[in-house]
Each structure stands twice: as C-alpha cells, then as structure tokens.
Design an enzyme around this catalytic site. Structure first.
Site, PDB file in Angstrom:
ATOM      1  N   CYS A   9      -4.913  -1.710   4.323  1.00  0.00           N
ATOM      2  CA  CYS A   9      -4.944  -2.323   5.367  1.00  0.00           C
ATOM      3  C   CYS A   9      -3.154  -2.597   5.596  1.00  0.00           C
ATOM      4  CB  CYS A   9      -5.244  -4.170   5.994  1.00  0.00           C
ATOM      5  SG  CYS A   9      -6.907  -4.551   5.782  1.00  0.00           S
ATOM      6  N   ASP A  32      -3.291  10.697  -0.395  1.00  0.00           N
ATOM      7  CA  ASP A  32      -3.826  10.132  -1.590  1.00  0.00           C
ATOM      8  C   ASP A  32      -2.286  10.139  -2.383  1.00  0.00           C
ATOM      9  OD1 ASP A  32      -5.916   9.045  -3.344  1.00  0.00           O
ATOM     10  OD2 ASP A  32      -4.290   9.022  -4.429  1.00  0.00           O
ATOM     11  N   HIS A 101     -13.402   3.183   2.318  1.00  0.00           N
ATOM     12  CA  HIS A 101     -12.614   4.858   1.755  1.00  0.00           C
ATOM     13  C   HIS A 101     -13.300   5.515   1.914  1.00  0.00           C
ATOM     14  CE1 HIS A 101     -10.992   2.868  -2.042  1.00  0.00           C
ATOM     15  NE2 HIS A 101     -11.225   4.225  -1.827  1.00  0.00           N
ATOM     16  N   HIS A 103     -13.493   9.350  -0.149  1.00  0.00           N
ATOM     17  CA  HIS A 103     -12.438  10.649  -0.323  1.00  0.00           C
ATOM     18  C   HIS A 103     -12.529  12.369   0.404  1.00  0.00           C
ATOM     19  CE1 HIS A 103      -9.938   8.132  -4.227  1.00  0.00           C
ATOM     20  NE2 HIS A 103     -11.316   7.815  -3.773  1.00  0.00           N
TER      21      HIS A 103
END
Ligand code: 5GP
Ligand code: ZN
Length: 112
Positions: A9, A32, A101, A103
C-alpha cells in the site's frame, strides 16, 4: 481500501519508491527488490486484501483482470519465451507481504 502498515500500500501511495513497469487504475507492476529470477516483477492489486479467500467481488474481479493483463505486460518486458506466475498464500508458502500480489518470473529457464 488502503492499509497504513502495508508495504505494498505504501508503494501504491508512492511513500516507498519502486521501479514501475506498468500501471493502470486496477494494478501496479514493479520490479521485485530481491529478484529470484533474471526478470522478477510483482503485480499488485490496487485494493488491500491478504489472501484469495478474502477477496470480495471487487477483489475477485481485480485478480481476474490482473491474470489476463499479465501476458501483455510479460511480452512488453521481454518474456516472449515464457514465464511463471506465483501467488503465495500464507506462511507455509513463505508469503511475507500480506497484500494480494502475483509474482511474474522469467528471463531464463526456471528450475522447478
Ligand atoms: P511474498 O513472499 O509475500 O509472496 O512476496 C513478497 C515479495 O515482495 C518478495 O519477493 C520481496 O522481495 C518483495 N518486496 C518486499 N518489500 C519490497 C519493497 O519494498 N519493494 C519491492 N520492490 N519489493 C519488495
Ligand atoms: Zn496493502
């Protein structure tokens, strides 16, 4: 909904910097910070919920949207030869950020 103590967030709000590769009103995709493959992107929903099982109707729509938008984003980031999608769910999976999320891993042949 945005959660004050959530790293993703904070990234969505711009409070933590990230290297963005795609953004629209539903999702943000960025690199990432600790890549586990040559290309390692994170697609983050623009709504805070921890797990698939917590997704309400809006969240379910977001996840579906993300999954079917990812092929375009993958191609734009050089993953024409394939890629792997991973959605860690909970402690046994090693989930560390409890904001849904996906990946996106690739750029090389991945070990199973
Ligand atoms: P999980 O283990 O929850 O499925 O994945 C969380 C991922 O977020 C990890 O791969 C970790 O490297 C990445 N990550 C954690 N904090 C940050 C950050 O501040 N910036 C970026 N770009 N990635 C982060
Ligand atoms: Zn969050």
């Amino acid at each position: 909904m945005i959660e004050n103590n959530c790293v993703f967030c904070k990234i969505l709000k711009g409070e933590i910097p990230s290297v963005k590769v795609f953004e629209d009103d539903k999702m943000l995709v960025f690199k990432d910070i600790e890549p586990k493959a040559k290309v390692h992107l994170l697609a983050v929903a623009k709504d805070h919920f921890k797990l698939l099982e917590e997704a309400d109707e809006k969240g379910r729509g977001l996840v579906s949207y993300m999954l079917f938008k990812i092929p375009q984003i993958a191609k734009e980031n050089g993953l024409e030869n394939g890629y792997r999608l991973v959605i860690n769910q909970g402690d046994d999976a090693g989930q560390t950020v409890f904001h849904l999320h996906i990946h996106i891993l690739g750029g090389e042949t991945l070990p199973w």
